[in-house]
Design a protein around this motif. Sequence first.
Motif, PDB file in Angstrom:
ATOM      1  N   VAL A   1       0.827  -1.390  -0.001  1.00 53.22           N
ATOM      2  CA  VAL A   1      -0.003   0.022   0.105  1.00 53.22           C
ATOM      3  C   VAL A   1       0.884   1.273  -0.217  1.00 53.22           C
ATOM      4  O   VAL A   1       1.957   1.408   0.763  1.00 53.22           O
ATOM      5  N   ARG A   2       0.520   2.023  -0.981  1.00 50.95           N
ATOM      6  CA  ARG A   2       1.208   3.540  -0.980  1.00 50.95           C
ATOM      7  C   ARG A   2       0.176   4.254  -0.227  1.00 50.95           C
ATOM      8  O   ARG A   2      -0.809   4.533  -0.590  1.00 50.95           O
ATOM      9  N   CYS A   3       0.837   5.526   0.465  1.00 45.21           N
ATOM     10  CA  CYS A   3       0.106   6.451   0.913  1.00 45.21           C
ATOM     11  C   CYS A   3       0.590   7.859   0.642  1.00 45.21           C
ATOM     12  O   CYS A   3       1.760   8.198   0.526  1.00 45.21           O
ATOM     13  N   GLY A   4      -0.258   8.794   0.613  1.00 43.46           N
ATOM     14  CA  GLY A   4      -0.017  10.135   0.439  1.00 43.46           C
ATOM     15  C   GLY A   4      -0.789  11.120   1.607  1.00 43.46           C
ATOM     16  O   GLY A   4      -2.002  10.814   1.558  1.00 43.46           O
ATOM     17  N   LEU A   5       0.020  12.105   2.048  1.00 46.85           N
ATOM     18  CA  LEU A   5      -0.558  12.871   3.109  1.00 46.85           C
ATOM     19  C   LEU A   5      -0.255  14.489   2.536  1.00 46.85           C
ATOM     20  O   LEU A   5       0.874  14.839   2.133  1.00 46.85           O
ATOM     21  N   HIS A   6      -1.541  15.286   2.535  1.00 46.90           N
ATOM     22  CA  HIS A   6      -1.208  16.729   2.362  1.00 46.90           C
ATOM     23  C   HIS A   6      -2.275  17.535   3.306  1.00 46.90           C
ATOM     24  O   HIS A   6      -3.196  17.018   3.477  1.00 46.90           O
ATOM     25  N   ILE A   7      -1.906  18.806   3.417  1.00 43.99           N
ATOM     26  CA  ILE A   7      -2.618  19.497   4.381  1.00 43.99           C
ATOM     27  C   ILE A   7      -3.102  20.962   3.584  1.00 43.99           C
ATOM     28  O   ILE A   7      -2.282  21.254   2.948  1.00 43.99           O
ATOM     29  N   GLY A   8      -4.398  21.047   3.956  1.00 49.04           N
ATOM     30  CA  GLY A   8      -4.793  22.328   3.166  1.00 49.04           C
ATOM     31  C   GLY A   8      -6.407  22.471   3.292  1.00 49.04           C
ATOM     32  O   GLY A   8      -6.895  21.657   3.894  1.00 49.04           O
ATOM     33  N   ASP A   9      -6.980  23.555   2.617  1.00 52.19           N
ATOM     34  CA  ASP A   9      -8.377  23.857   2.695  1.00 52.19           C
ATOM     35  C   ASP A   9      -8.942  22.988   1.551  1.00 52.19           C
ATOM     36  O   ASP A   9      -8.466  22.733   0.286  1.00 52.19           O
ATOM     37  N   ALA A  10     -10.428  22.686   1.577  1.00 50.05           N
ATOM     38  CA  ALA A  10     -11.157  22.087   0.648  1.00 50.05           C
ATOM     39  C   ALA A  10     -12.542  22.430   0.881  1.00 50.05           C
ATOM     40  O   ALA A  10     -12.988  22.987   2.088  1.00 50.05           O
ATOM     41  N   THR A  11     -13.407  22.288  -0.239  1.00 49.80           N
ATOM     42  CA  THR A  11     -14.743  22.629   0.093  1.00 49.80           C
ATOM     43  C   THR A  11     -15.408  21.364  -0.010  1.00 49.80           C
ATOM     44  O   THR A  11     -15.232  20.398  -0.745  1.00 49.80           O
ATOM     45  N   GLU A  12     -16.747  21.359   0.784  1.00 48.59           N
ATOM     46  CA  GLU A  12     -17.538  20.108   0.758  1.00 48.59           C
ATOM     47  C   GLU A  12     -18.593  20.089  -0.380  1.00 48.59           C
ATOM     48  O   GLU A  12     -18.846  21.444  -0.758  1.00 48.59           O
ATOM     49  N   SER A  13     -18.636  19.039  -0.852  1.00 43.15           N
ATOM     50  CA  SER A  13     -19.481  19.002  -1.980  1.00 43.15           C
ATOM     51  C   SER A  13     -20.065  17.604  -2.184  1.00 43.15           C
ATOM     52  O   SER A  13     -19.274  16.670  -2.443  1.00 43.15           O
ATOM     53  N   ASP A  14     -21.384  17.414  -2.287  1.00 46.09           N
ATOM     54  CA  ASP A  14     -21.961  16.333  -2.474  1.00 46.09           C
ATOM     55  C   ASP A  14     -21.191  14.992  -1.860  1.00 46.09           C
ATOM     56  O   ASP A  14     -20.798  14.185  -2.287  1.00 46.09           O
ATOM     57  N   ASP A  15     -21.135  15.041  -0.512  1.00 45.78           N
ATOM     58  CA  ASP A  15     -20.583  14.070   0.505  1.00 45.78           C
ATOM     59  C   ASP A  15     -19.163  13.963   0.187  1.00 45.78           C
ATOM     60  O   ASP A  15     -18.599  12.636   0.207  1.00 45.78           O
TER      61      ASP A  15
END
Length: 153
Positions: A95-109
């Motif tokens: 399993v490969r994993c990626g992490l990033h932090i930032g803002d996002a908008t909620e849209s359709d669950d």
Amino acid sequence: MDPGNPVGALTFLFTDIEGSTSLWEQDSLRMRDALAQHNALARAAVDAHRGTLVKLTGDGVYAVFVDSLDALNATLDLQRSLTDPAATAGVLLPVRCGLHIGDATESDDDYVGVSVNRAARIMGAAHGGQILMSQAVADAVGARLPGEVSLRD
């Protein structure tokens, strides 16, 4: 989205089983069981570290965390649990994993935005067994890294 889901600056985790198509072609029955175990292990790791599982992505997960350290600890727990093939029906899952932090908008669950896309791209650059993170996540966890963990540029 559920009103209890986190908003604002979030840490996004994406995972994927590298080479899953080959694994399915080799033994679809064992892979079905292995994927079910993988999903259970991923859910448990996310839940144990106060994350929210946004969705399963076929052979991976997409989760969000308010605290980057929780995201890293969940990812470490998942990777550690996957090192034992007995935990995944005898199938070694890279399993490969990626992490990033930032803002996002909620849209359709779901969440949408550049930060979500960047986390997915970071995961895509990893190899099975690796955890890659953006500099933003490295800065956020900083001196709070678990003792047995180190970062490499």
